[in-house]
Design a protein around this motif. Structure first.
Motif, PDB file in Angstrom:
ATOM      1  N   ARG A 110       8.394  -0.676  -1.701  1.00 51.99           N
ATOM      2  CA  ARG A 110       7.288  -0.034  -0.975  1.00 51.99           C
ATOM      3  C   ARG A 110       6.369   0.728  -1.927  1.00 51.99           C
ATOM      4  O   ARG A 110       5.142   0.653  -1.821  1.00 51.99           O
ATOM      5  CB  ARG A 110       7.847   0.912   0.088  1.00 51.99           C
ATOM      6  CG  ARG A 110       8.524   0.211   1.259  1.00 51.99           C
ATOM      7  CD  ARG A 110       8.911   1.213   2.338  1.00 51.99           C
ATOM      8  NE  ARG A 110       9.489   0.551   3.490  1.00 51.99           N
ATOM      9  CZ  ARG A 110      10.805   0.450   3.714  1.00 51.99           C
ATOM     10  NH1 ARG A 110      11.667   0.996   2.851  1.00 51.99           N
ATOM     11  NH2 ARG A 110      11.259  -0.174   4.782  1.00 51.99           N
ATOM     12  N   GLU A 133       1.156   0.126   4.162  1.00 51.68           N
ATOM     13  CA  GLU A 133       2.330  -0.363   4.883  1.00 51.68           C
ATOM     14  C   GLU A 133       2.118  -0.310   6.391  1.00 51.68           C
ATOM     15  O   GLU A 133       1.527   0.630   6.921  1.00 51.68           O
ATOM     16  CB  GLU A 133       3.564   0.463   4.523  1.00 51.68           C
ATOM     17  CG  GLU A 133       4.842  -0.062   5.171  1.00 51.68           C
ATOM     18  CD  GLU A 133       6.083   0.707   4.770  1.00 51.68           C
ATOM     19  OE1 GLU A 133       7.189   0.198   5.005  1.00 51.68           O
ATOM     20  OE2 GLU A 133       5.940   1.816   4.217  1.00 51.68           O
ATOM     21  N   LEU A 159       4.316  -1.157  10.222  1.00 57.83           N
ATOM     22  CA  LEU A 159       5.635  -1.335  10.820  1.00 57.83           C
ATOM     23  C   LEU A 159       5.454  -2.061  12.146  1.00 57.83           C
ATOM     24  O   LEU A 159       4.736  -1.579  13.023  1.00 57.83           O
ATOM     25  CB  LEU A 159       6.318   0.018  11.050  1.00 57.83           C
ATOM     26  CG  LEU A 159       6.651   0.837   9.796  1.00 57.83           C
ATOM     27  CD1 LEU A 159       7.165   2.217  10.189  1.00 57.83           C
ATOM     28  CD2 LEU A 159       7.677   0.118   8.944  1.00 57.83           C
ATOM     29  N   GLU A 169       4.552  -5.294   4.716  1.00 59.35           N
ATOM     30  CA  GLU A 169       5.684  -4.782   5.483  1.00 59.35           C
ATOM     31  C   GLU A 169       6.978  -5.138   4.777  1.00 59.35           C
ATOM     32  O   GLU A 169       7.137  -6.251   4.273  1.00 59.35           O
ATOM     33  CB  GLU A 169       5.700  -5.348   6.903  1.00 59.35           C
ATOM     34  CG  GLU A 169       6.866  -4.812   7.737  1.00 59.35           C
ATOM     35  CD  GLU A 169       6.782  -5.143   9.217  1.00 59.35           C
ATOM     36  OE1 GLU A 169       7.605  -4.619   9.989  1.00 59.35           O
ATOM     37  OE2 GLU A 169       5.893  -5.928   9.596  1.00 59.35           O
TER      38      GLU A 169
END
Length: 254
Positions: A69, A79, A81, A142
């Motif tokens: 990440r 990022e 989710l 992701e």
């Protein structure tokens, strides 16, 4: 207790407290003990190592995922989710993937959450589709689990930790998205190779299979390429998109 607006009274070694009706977090006597400790200050209490056989620590998979990440953020990506549960329409139809055996929910509340994803890429493309009003370039990634059918396992399924990235801009080329994959894997100390490969979501001749070159041998890890114009049209995307998705499990602990 009174500082916490509790009507408390000490009777020898017993403390009685009248709980206001708005303190719905009080359910048991231990909640009163917690309130007293908060008022007193946890940092004023002593500490000791619990008498147990094991001591908790960060799981190697999560530690490695955090490193991935940080590298992706360093490459300029943001990022996202998304849910592990999704729909067959999003997983297959919208990205022109042929249907294959996947894990289905027995009694789904909604068709939107009727199956478990076997790929991260459809979720990234769906995110881009929902954000066409935002400025470009858009770089999203992701790190998460997918569930694949595996008859050799006791549960007939297997979880895989993967990383996927999508780059949307006015000009996107295979070389540009491949440069980001190269930077990621090089910083992870992974040797890899690319092999000509056709993927139903990606443009023929502008896609490749990603191969890890490990001590145990060469294994297939994922794919990379430019998204087909037909998929972009279905999703309502207005500019080219490059993607890659690779499995992280073979690298964890290696």
């Amino acid at each position: 207790m009174r500082k916490s607006r509790l009507d408390a009274m000490a009777k020898q070694e017993v403390v009685e407290a009248l709980i206001p009706p708005y303190r719905v977090d009080f359910l048991h006597p231990i909640d009163l003990v917690e309130e007293a400790l908060i008022a007193y200050g946890y940092n004023k209490l002593g500490w000791e190592i619990p008498n147990v056989m094991t001591i908790g620590r960060v799981h190697p998979k999560e530690k490695f995922s955090k490193k991935v990440r940080l590298l992706m953020v360093g490459l300029g990506y943001q990022e996202i989710l998304s849910y592990v549960m999704t729909s067959e329409k999003e997983l297959f139809d919208k990205v022109l993937r042929p249907k294959k055996p996947i894990v289905k929910v027995a009694n789904p509340v909604s068709k939107a959450f009727a199956v478990l994803r076997d790929s991260l890429m459809p979720g990234l493309l769906s995110f881009l589709s929902n954000n066409v009003h935002a400025s470009y370039p858009q770089l999203v990634f992701e790190v998460g689990d997918v569930v694949v059918v595996d008859e050799s396992q006791e549960t007939k399924t297997r979880n895989e930790r993967r990383v996927a990235a999508a780059l949307a801009d006015d000009v996107v080329s295979f070389e540009r998205i491949q440069a980001h994959l190269d930077a990621l894997l090089r910083n992870l100390g992974v040797k890899y190779g690319l092999e000509r490969f056709e993927h139903p979501t990606l443009i023929k001749g502008r896609s490749a299979k990603v191969l890890y070159e490990l001590k145990s041998g060469t294994i297939e890890a994922g794919y990379i390429g430019e998204v087909r114009p037909e998929v972009l049209e279905v999703l309502g995307l207005r500019c080219p998109v490059g993607v890659f998705e690779v499995n992280l499990d073979p690298l964890i602990g290696g």
